[in-house]
Enzyme design. Structure first.
Site: not given
Length: 302
Positions: A94, A104, A106, A169, A256
């Site tokens: 950020h 991002h 991964n 949404h 986690g």
């Protein structure tokens, strides 16, 4: 034959490489490392960089956890087996400046005691203000790495990212997408060692594609209104991660490490009631492009 120890070691090296490059890019702040142990087996290294010259908050996580497969895991993942190993590197950056993007990444590996395994991962970008030229550069680099392994990977994984990084949404994508893939194994046409190489190449690509976004203009001028828009877009990022992201929800449901799971959230975010962008503003222009099936390579909707 590729062993799980080799996978773990190479992923740890990716974390080291990325942290070194991001510290150099920021030029001010350094990563703080938090080593942790999972009682059921394994552990990880969470590294956080805060209040840098470029990066307001950045996290680069490595983990390698193992142990019995819980009932929740069986239900969530449909696993067939009793013991598992999960290892990977995850990153969220950020930035301070509203004209620099959130990014991002991964890359992960999962293995069962039955011998079943798969790889997953990807890189995606969430600009606060969409710049089509910068999005094109980003997607071009992703395609370049994908094409080294399979000419179908980019289009397949780009569409996968469009579908995954979508906020139903809000009826909008999280940003300009990128690539996303999951459950890749030798059934997808590459041997295990090549799938690992693909994951490593993506990991090592991350600091390069992020630096490309920053170094074209390291200090764009911005206003209070730009900061408010940045925080509103960060709010959308939080919504996606807490409501829609499968990895976040899985981590929370399976006990986690909470600090590592939520390191993806920004330092500050905002929600404005019934926000409406001004007509013909940069904010309105960005909202127009938060949709699936944009051809970022050629500058048109597909």
């Amino acid at each position: 034959m590729l062993t799980k120890e080799e996978v773990i070691d190479r992923l740890k090296s990716v974390q080291d490489y990325i942290c070194e490059k991001l510290e150099s890019l920021d030029g001010q702040a350094k990563f703080h490392e938090d080593n942790w142990i999972r009682e059921e087996g394994g552990g990880g290294r969470t590294r956080i960089l805060s209040d840098g010259a470029i990066i307001e908050k950045g996290g680069v996580n490595f983990s390698a956890v193992h142990g019995p497969v819980s009932d929740v895991m069986k239900k969530q993942l449909g696993l067939d087996g009793n013991e598992f190993l999960a290892t990977g590197v995850s990153i969220v950056i950020h930035p301070k400046n509203p004209f620099h993007p959130i990014m991002h990444m991964n890359v992960r590996y999962f293995e069962m005691d039955t011998g079943a395994y798969w790889f997953g991962g990807g890189i995606d970008m969430t600009p606060h203000y969409i710049d089509f030229d910068k999005a094109r550069i980003f997607h071009t680099d992703l395609k370049g790495v994908c094409d080294q392994y399979n000419p179908d990977f980019y289009s397949r994984f780009k569409n996968w990212a469009d579908d995954y990084f979508y906020i139903p949404h809000r009826n909008e994508t999280r940003g300009v997408g990128g690539i996303f893939y999951d459950h890749l194994s030798e059934k997808d046409g590459l041997p295990k060692d090549e799938l690992l190489n693909f994951a490593i190449d993506l990991g090592e690509l991350f600091p390069k594609v992020y630096a490309d976004q920053i170094n074209s203009d390291r200090s764009p001028k911005f206003s209070v209104d730009n900061e408010e828009w940045r925080n509103l877009r960060r709010g959308r990022y939080v919504e996606f991660n807490l409501v829609n992201d499968r990895g976040t929800k899985f981590g929370l449901k399976t006990g986690g490490r909470i600090e590592s799971i939520l390191m993806s959230l920004p330092k500050n975010a905002s929600w404005f009631y019934d926000f409406k962008a001004q007509e013909s503003s940069k904010e309105e222009e960005t909202l127009k492009w938060l949709k699936k099936d944009v051809d970022w390579l050629n500058g048109a909707g597909e």
